[in-house]
Design an enzyme around this catalytic site. Sequence first.
Site, PDB file in Angstrom:
ATOM      1  N   LYS A 182      31.958  10.250  30.674  1.00 25.36           N
ATOM      2  CA  LYS A 182      32.240  10.960  31.964  1.00 25.36           C
ATOM      3  C   LYS A 182      33.673  11.216  31.761  1.00 25.36           C
ATOM      4  O   LYS A 182      34.199  12.257  32.766  1.00 25.36           O
ATOM      5  CB  LYS A 182      32.123   9.853  32.908  1.00 25.36           C
ATOM      6  CG  LYS A 182      30.873   9.569  33.322  1.00 25.36           C
ATOM      7  CD  LYS A 182      30.874   8.521  34.482  1.00 25.36           C
ATOM      8  CE  LYS A 182      29.312   8.111  34.763  1.00 25.36           C
ATOM      9  NZ  LYS A 182      29.202   7.064  35.918  1.00 25.36           N
TER      10      LYS A 182
ATOM     11  N   HIS B  67      56.676   4.361  27.964  1.00 25.95           N
ATOM     12  CA  HIS B  67      55.586   4.098  29.212  1.00 25.95           C
ATOM     13  C   HIS B  67      56.223   4.279  30.460  1.00 25.95           C
ATOM     14  O   HIS B  67      57.257   3.763  30.628  1.00 25.95           O
ATOM     15  CB  HIS B  67      55.038   2.805  28.772  1.00 25.95           C
ATOM     16  CG  HIS B  67      53.565   2.470  29.892  1.00 25.95           C
ATOM     17  ND1 HIS B  67      53.639   2.541  30.973  1.00 25.95           N
ATOM     18  CD2 HIS B  67      52.605   2.444  29.102  1.00 25.95           C
ATOM     19  CE1 HIS B  67      52.575   2.384  31.451  1.00 25.95           C
ATOM     20  NE2 HIS B  67      51.464   2.427  30.145  1.00 25.95           N
ATOM     21  N   PRO B  68      55.749   5.225  31.307  1.00 21.96           N
ATOM     22  CA  PRO B  68      56.291   5.187  32.886  1.00 21.96           C
ATOM     23  C   PRO B  68      56.378   4.146  33.643  1.00 21.96           C
ATOM     24  O   PRO B  68      57.274   3.860  34.478  1.00 21.96           O
ATOM     25  CB  PRO B  68      55.461   6.253  33.342  1.00 21.96           C
ATOM     26  CG  PRO B  68      54.254   6.178  32.748  1.00 21.96           C
ATOM     27  CD  PRO B  68      54.471   5.994  31.149  1.00 21.96           C
TER      28      PRO B  68
ATOM     29  N   VAL C 158      34.889  11.936  25.884  1.00 15.16           N
ATOM     30  CA  VAL C 158      33.620  11.244  25.504  1.00 15.16           C
ATOM     31  C   VAL C 158      32.880  10.558  26.839  1.00 15.16           C
ATOM     32  O   VAL C 158      33.734  10.266  27.823  1.00 15.16           O
ATOM     33  CB  VAL C 158      33.914  10.129  24.499  1.00 15.16           C
ATOM     34  CG1 VAL C 158      32.444   9.327  24.183  1.00 15.16           C
ATOM     35  CG2 VAL C 158      34.413  10.706  23.296  1.00 15.16           C
TER      36      VAL C 158
ATOM     37  N   GLU D 248      47.076   0.898  21.693  1.00 16.63           N
ATOM     38  CA  GLU D 248      48.539   0.932  22.211  1.00 16.63           C
ATOM     39  C   GLU D 248      49.191  -0.400  21.702  1.00 16.63           C
ATOM     40  O   GLU D 248      50.363  -0.148  21.432  1.00 16.63           O
ATOM     41  CB  GLU D 248      48.289   0.922  23.774  1.00 16.63           C
ATOM     42  CG  GLU D 248      49.878   0.904  24.493  1.00 16.63           C
ATOM     43  CD  GLU D 248      49.813   1.469  26.102  1.00 16.63           C
ATOM     44  OE1 GLU D 248      49.710   2.375  26.438  1.00 16.63           O
ATOM     45  OE2 GLU D 248      49.702   0.292  26.768  1.00 16.63           O
TER      46      GLU D 248
ATOM     47  N   PHE E  68      40.247  13.407  23.010  1.00 17.38           N
ATOM     48  CA  PHE E  68      38.940  13.108  23.057  1.00 17.38           C
ATOM     49  C   PHE E  68      38.083  12.885  24.547  1.00 17.38           C
ATOM     50  O   PHE E  68      38.952  12.463  25.486  1.00 17.38           O
ATOM     51  CB  PHE E  68      38.778  11.595  22.739  1.00 17.38           C
ATOM     52  CG  PHE E  68      39.130  11.412  21.117  1.00 17.38           C
ATOM     53  CD1 PHE E  68      38.078  11.041  20.153  1.00 17.38           C
ATOM     54  CD2 PHE E  68      40.259  11.599  20.472  1.00 17.38           C
ATOM     55  CE1 PHE E  68      38.264  10.972  18.977  1.00 17.38           C
ATOM     56  CE2 PHE E  68      40.564  11.628  19.282  1.00 17.38           C
ATOM     57  CZ  PHE E  68      39.406  11.224  18.332  1.00 17.38           C
TER      58      PHE E  68
END
Length: 436
Positions: A207, A315-316, A205, A385, A203
């Site tokens: 900027k 997740h890092p 969208v 998330e 996606f």
Amino acid sequence: MTTARRIRGVTKETRWPWGAVRDPKHLFLEQSRIRLQPPMSPMPGDAPGRTDVQTITSWSVPVVWEGTFDPVLLDSLYQAKNLTIAATVFAVGKYIRFLKKFLETMEQHFFTGFNVHVFVFTDQPNKVPQVKMASGRQNNQFCHQPKTRQPPMLPMPGDAPGRTDVQTMTSWSVPVVWEGTFDPVLLDSLYQAKNLTIAATVFAVGKYIRFLKKFLETMEQHFFTGFNVHVFVFTDQPNEVPKVKMASGRQRTVKTVPTLNRWQDISASRMLLVLTLIEEELRDYADFIFCLDVDSEFHGRWGTESLGDLVGVLHPGYYKSDRSGFPYERRPISKAYMAPEEGDFYYCGGAFGGNLQEVERFCQTCSINFWDDRIKGIEAAWQEESHLNRYMWINKPSKVLSPEYLWQDFLARNPEIHLIRFSGIVKNYAEIRPNV
């Protein structure tokens, strides 16, 4: 709305209405195309009536008791519709002993005078009794066996050469994929014989369109190279989508969506659009799908080692943390709620995937739960998330990818990270998001 056709190497544009995201009921029904067919005839009143029992619910639908309906009138109304009623029954193991009486009494009392199709699921098809059925009624037998997932998954070919410094297996016995735990040449050779097609969504969208060129260029270099890949770009600026040369067997489709004023709405609506994409376009030819964040770049191989029925990425920021430190949604009122004793890992929302069936189920469930929260006037801590983490706690992934598959560029590279495959770039959220 027009839908894409599979023309290799061609970029196509499809215009999709995003819909009124603030009207969850309208949006979910429109996107999921829920229809109730045939239209129901009304209950013909309480005839002759009952006063000793509850005959209507608090939401004004009938509670059916003997004496609250006219069977002759009702049957006459529905017989004109030439309905067919399907019924299922499971007779597995020793439960086969009950099937004969079930079918005999069903024939006497269940929708008599109507078309009825009974489906018998059993592991003993030779023991299904022969029960005479009236005209317009039939039964079929199905051998009850574990469901085969499509496409069938190939096993990971061992820990080659192996890792002892990281967790390579979950508590529910599925692999955690790190550099050094798979043989890429062997895996690719096994999967190439299957002529797979991998779909990917991104996606871009507002900027965020500025990140798309680098995303597509690096994707072409590292993402399932040598395989059929179809990338779907959702954007409100279709004329700004860069022209990136794609190899044979790889294609891109641009889908136009309206601009939204809140990045949270963009994030939440992604699930519905992916769900619709699977239902309307991908069923006939794609095998797997991955949903990826555009503000990221590929640096190394992302390939067949990542395939699974449902795939989550660690997740890092939290893969070394204790469960008590995970940023789960902690308010019980939310559908994304995780109790203190719940959770295995914390998965990132910027990359997930799997086969079409599992990702469709995942997107549908998370969309429903998100809109249920919206109706109650709440928003989960980390939007999709948070809902993803709730879902993957209940529905365990069949493969977990290490943080190599979505690192963060602002983080120092830890010793166990031998290779960064995909990473989120450093950016100023206050500048690129429509709201913060």
